[in-house]
Design an enzyme around this catalytic site. Structure first.
Site, PDB file in Angstrom:
ATOM      1  NE  ARG A 244      -4.438  -0.271   2.292  1.00 35.48           N
ATOM      2  CZ  ARG A 244      -5.305  -1.285   2.433  1.00 35.48           C
ATOM      3  NH1 ARG A 244      -4.873  -2.511   2.596  1.00 35.48           N
ATOM      4  NH2 ARG A 244      -6.590  -1.057   2.406  1.00 35.48           N
TER       5      ARG A 244
ATOM      6  NE  ARG B  98     -15.928  -3.554   4.308  1.00 32.92           N
ATOM      7  CZ  ARG B  98     -14.752  -3.470   3.660  1.00 32.92           C
ATOM      8  NH1 ARG B  98     -14.456  -4.337   2.713  1.00 32.92           N
ATOM      9  NH2 ARG B  98     -13.897  -2.517   3.945  1.00 32.92           N
TER      10      ARG B  98
ATOM     11  NE  ARG C  70     -10.914   2.196   5.358  1.00 33.70           N
ATOM     12  CZ  ARG C  70     -12.115   1.606   5.337  1.00 33.70           C
ATOM     13  NH1 ARG C  70     -13.137   2.150   5.984  1.00 33.70           N
ATOM     14  NH2 ARG C  70     -12.281   0.489   4.674  1.00 33.70           N
TER      15      ARG C  70
HETATM   16  P1  ADP Z   1     -10.009  -1.909   2.895  1.00 33.17           P
HETATM   17  O1  ADP Z   1      -9.131  -2.090   1.698  1.00 33.17           O
HETATM   18  O2  ADP Z   1     -11.440  -2.225   2.600  1.00 33.17           O
HETATM   19  O3  ADP Z   1      -9.817  -0.601   3.557  1.00 33.17           O
HETATM   20  P2  ADP Z   1      -8.405  -3.756   4.469  1.00 33.17           P
HETATM   21  O4  ADP Z   1      -9.035  -4.825   5.255  1.00 33.17           O
HETATM   22  O5  ADP Z   1      -7.527  -4.141   3.329  1.00 33.17           O
HETATM   23  O6  ADP Z   1      -9.649  -2.928   3.986  1.00 33.17           O
HETATM   24  O7  ADP Z   1      -7.545  -2.764   5.401  1.00 33.17           O
HETATM   25  C1  ADP Z   1      -8.085  -2.212   6.560  1.00 33.17           C
HETATM   26  C2  ADP Z   1      -7.045  -1.360   7.291  1.00 33.17           C
HETATM   27  O8  ADP Z   1      -5.924  -2.187   7.676  1.00 33.17           O
HETATM   28  C3  ADP Z   1      -6.414  -0.227   6.488  1.00 33.17           C
HETATM   29  O9  ADP Z   1      -7.203   0.935   6.476  1.00 33.17           O
HETATM   30  C4  ADP Z   1      -5.079  -0.039   7.258  1.00 33.17           C
HETATM   31  O10 ADP Z   1      -5.279   0.659   8.469  1.00 33.17           O
HETATM   32  C5  ADP Z   1      -4.686  -1.455   7.624  1.00 33.17           C
HETATM   33  N1  ADP Z   1      -3.829  -2.049   6.569  1.00 33.17           N
HETATM   34  C6  ADP Z   1      -4.144  -3.093   5.764  1.00 33.17           C
HETATM   35  N2  ADP Z   1      -3.143  -3.350   4.907  1.00 33.17           N
HETATM   36  C7  ADP Z   1      -2.169  -2.430   5.154  1.00 33.17           C
HETATM   37  C8  ADP Z   1      -0.882  -2.135   4.580  1.00 33.17           C
HETATM   38  N3  ADP Z   1      -0.386  -2.861   3.557  1.00 33.17           N
HETATM   39  N4  ADP Z   1      -0.161  -1.108   5.100  1.00 33.17           N
HETATM   40  C9  ADP Z   1      -0.622  -0.393   6.102  1.00 33.17           C
HETATM   41  N5  ADP Z   1      -1.826  -0.582   6.686  1.00 33.17           N
HETATM   42  C10 ADP Z   1      -2.602  -1.594   6.221  1.00 33.17           C
END
Ligand code: ADP
Length: 192
Positions: free
Chosen positions: A89, A128, A146
């Site tokens: 990310r 959701r 986000r």
């Molecule tokens: P969505 O893509 O629907 O927001 P996720 O379940 O993928 O949901 O992620 C939820 C949260 O988890 C993110 O908003 C972040 O806080 C954290 N997160 C997930 N993956 C990462 C990542 N690769 N780096 C940093 N934070 C992450």
């Protein structure tokens, strides 16, 4: 080996589609969000730390996320390949992922982005949040944060993977099965 990244804004359907892709190509699905939520449910140190960022809609710091991701990959030594969902990310995460895979004689095959506009995503996320109780899905300002995190830190990865000729975008709006078909077609037509 097929190693895929599923890419897209929060709520774009990465988790849903990852399950179909996993079954069709016999891959291991790693969702960083799911691993964090599992740790939160077990109240581990990692979970407590991650929660303090996630509940606000902020990204968890790179070093924490990267360490966790590497540990997940190490659990599946005989995997035919991986689907990375929600990782990388940030550009730092993407660079470290390339180095890490390289050290294991692996590499990313392709990155598939699910394209959905923000207006539709807000509705999906609010729904959701109502069903799941996820704190980060229940409040418009957290959802907006986000999107901001995505636009500032994650969107630059589009050119990162385009430069490697590994970026494919598909329309993420429509019936779930139709979207899966678009993904399968993209994989089958472009996998090297
Ligand atoms: P969505 O893509 O629907 O927001 P996720 O379940 O993928 O949901 O992620 C939820 C949260 O988890 C993110 O908003 C972040 O806080 C954290 N997160 C997930 N993956 C990462 C990542 N690769 N780096 C940093 N934070 C992450």
């Amino acid at each position: 080996m097929i190693n895929l990244i599923l890419f897209g804004k929060p709520g774009s359907g990465k988790g849903t589609q990852a399950e179909f892709v996993k079954q069709k190509y016999d891959l291991v699905h790693i969702s960083t969000g799911d691993v964090f939520r599992y740790n939160i449910s077990k109240n581990t140190d990692l979970g407590v730390l991650a929660k303090s960022y996630m509940d606000k809609g902020d990204l968890v710091p790179d070093e924490v996320t990267i360490k966790m991701l590497e540990a997940e990959v190490e659990k599946f030594n005989d995997a035919k390949g991986f689907i990375f969902d929600g990782f990388p990310r940030t550009t730092t995460q993407a660079k470290i992922l390339d180095d890490f895979l390289d050290s294991k004689r692996m590499s990313i095959s392709m990155t598939i982005a699910l394209e959905v506009d923000e207006g539709l995503l807000i509705d999906r996320l609010i729904n959701r949040g109502r069903d799941s109780g996820r704190a980060d899905d229940q409040d418009r300002s957290k959802i907006q944060n986000r999107f901001d995190e995505y636009n500032n830190k994650t969107a630059p990865l589009i050119s990162f993977y385009k430069n490697q000729n590994k970026f494919y975008e598909i329309d993420g709006v429509g019936e779930i099965n139709d979207i899966s078909s678009r993904i399968f077609e993209t994989i089958d037509n472009n996998i090297k």
